[in-house]
Design a protein around this motif. Sequence first.
Motif, PDB file in Angstrom:
ATOM      1  N   UNK A   1      -1.576  -2.142 -18.581  1.00 45.37           N
ATOM      2  CA  UNK A   1      -0.513  -2.302 -17.614  1.00 45.37           C
ATOM      3  C   UNK A   1       0.051  -3.712 -17.738  1.00 45.37           C
ATOM      4  N   UNK A   2       1.372  -3.838 -17.662  1.00 46.91           N
ATOM      5  CA  UNK A   2       2.016  -5.136 -17.755  1.00 46.91           C
ATOM      6  C   UNK A   2       1.817  -5.965 -16.506  1.00 46.91           C
ATOM      7  N   UNK A   3       2.094  -7.235 -16.630  1.00 49.11           N
ATOM      8  CA  UNK A   3       1.963  -8.119 -15.476  1.00 49.11           C
ATOM      9  C   UNK A   3       3.113  -7.876 -14.510  1.00 49.11           C
ATOM     10  N   UNK A   4       2.814  -7.973 -13.222  1.00 46.45           N
ATOM     11  CA  UNK A   4       3.809  -7.713 -12.185  1.00 46.45           C
ATOM     12  C   UNK A   4       4.178  -8.999 -11.463  1.00 46.45           C
ATOM     13  N   UNK A   5       5.468  -9.262 -11.336  1.00 48.95           N
ATOM     14  CA  UNK A   5       5.947 -10.453 -10.651  1.00 48.95           C
ATOM     15  C   UNK A   5       5.523 -10.434  -9.188  1.00 48.95           C
ATOM     16  N   UNK A   6       5.565 -11.611  -8.579  1.00 46.66           N
ATOM     17  CA  UNK A   6       5.177 -11.779  -7.181  1.00 46.66           C
ATOM     18  C   UNK A   6       6.437 -12.017  -6.357  1.00 46.66           C
ATOM     19  N   UNK A   7       6.501 -11.388  -5.180  1.00 45.24           N
ATOM     20  CA  UNK A   7       7.658 -11.512  -4.295  1.00 45.24           C
ATOM     21  C   UNK A   7       7.214 -11.997  -2.925  1.00 45.24           C
ATOM     22  N   UNK A   8       7.963 -12.960  -2.360  1.00 46.33           N
ATOM     23  CA  UNK A   8       7.767 -13.410  -0.986  1.00 46.33           C
ATOM     24  C   UNK A   8       8.883 -12.762  -0.176  1.00 46.33           C
ATOM     25  N   UNK A   9       8.497 -11.974   0.825  1.00 44.59           N
ATOM     26  CA  UNK A   9       9.458 -11.181   1.584  1.00 44.59           C
ATOM     27  C   UNK A   9       9.398 -11.507   3.074  1.00 44.59           C
ATOM     28  N   UNK A  19       3.111  -7.808  -4.770  1.00 44.51           N
ATOM     29  CA  UNK A  19       3.259  -7.716  -6.226  1.00 44.51           C
ATOM     30  C   UNK A  19       4.271  -6.630  -6.533  1.00 44.51           C
ATOM     31  N   UNK A  20       5.066  -6.865  -7.553  1.00 51.03           N
ATOM     32  CA  UNK A  20       6.105  -5.930  -7.975  1.00 51.03           C
ATOM     33  C   UNK A  20       5.497  -4.570  -8.300  1.00 51.03           C
ATOM     34  N   UNK A  21       6.116  -3.517  -7.780  1.00 50.83           N
ATOM     35  CA  UNK A  21       5.675  -2.165  -8.073  1.00 50.83           C
ATOM     36  C   UNK A  21       4.531  -1.666  -7.220  1.00 50.83           C
ATOM     37  N   UNK A  22       3.976  -2.511  -6.366  1.00 45.42           N
ATOM     38  CA  UNK A  22       2.870  -2.100  -5.512  1.00 45.42           C
ATOM     39  C   UNK A  22       3.404  -1.500  -4.214  1.00 45.42           C
ATOM     40  N   UNK A  23       2.824  -0.398  -3.763  1.00 45.18           N
ATOM     41  CA  UNK A  23       3.270   0.187  -2.502  1.00 45.18           C
ATOM     42  C   UNK A  23       2.740  -0.581  -1.288  1.00 45.18           C
ATOM     43  N   UNK A  39       2.216 -17.202  -2.584  1.00 41.45           N
ATOM     44  CA  UNK A  39       2.974 -16.570  -3.656  1.00 41.45           C
ATOM     45  C   UNK A  39       2.987 -17.418  -4.920  1.00 41.45           C
ATOM     46  N   UNK A  40       3.175 -18.720  -4.761  1.00 42.75           N
ATOM     47  CA  UNK A  40       3.186 -19.627  -5.914  1.00 42.75           C
ATOM     48  C   UNK A  40       1.823 -19.662  -6.589  1.00 42.75           C
ATOM     49  N   UNK A  41       0.770 -19.639  -5.794  1.00 36.54           N
ATOM     50  CA  UNK A  41      -0.592 -19.636  -6.334  1.00 36.54           C
ATOM     51  C   UNK A  41      -0.852 -18.360  -7.145  1.00 36.54           C
TER      52      UNK A  41
END
Length: 70
Positions: A1-9, A19-23, A39-41
Motif C-alpha cells: 500500500x502506498x503512503x497516505x498524506x496527512x490532513x488537518x481538518x 490520513x488520506x483515504x482513511x474512513x 499533523x506535522x509530526x
Amino acid sequence: MGKRNVHVLQKGEGWTVAREGSPYLGAYYRSFDAALDMGACLAARERVELFVHAAEGTEGATAPPRDRAM
C-alpha cells in the motif's frame, strides 16, 4: 500500500488529523496549534505531505493565527 498524506481538518469548534483515504478521523484537538503539531509530526515520520484545510471541505485557505486557541 502506498503512503497516505496527512490532513488537518476543522471539525466543529476544533480540529482533527486524518490520513488520506482513511474512513476514520484521528484525535480531536481544541486548538489549531495542537492539531498542526501532530499533523506535522505524523507527516514527517511517514515522509508524506501535510495538507491544512481551514474550513470543512476547503483546502489551502488561510488557517487561524497560531497564537489563537479555538
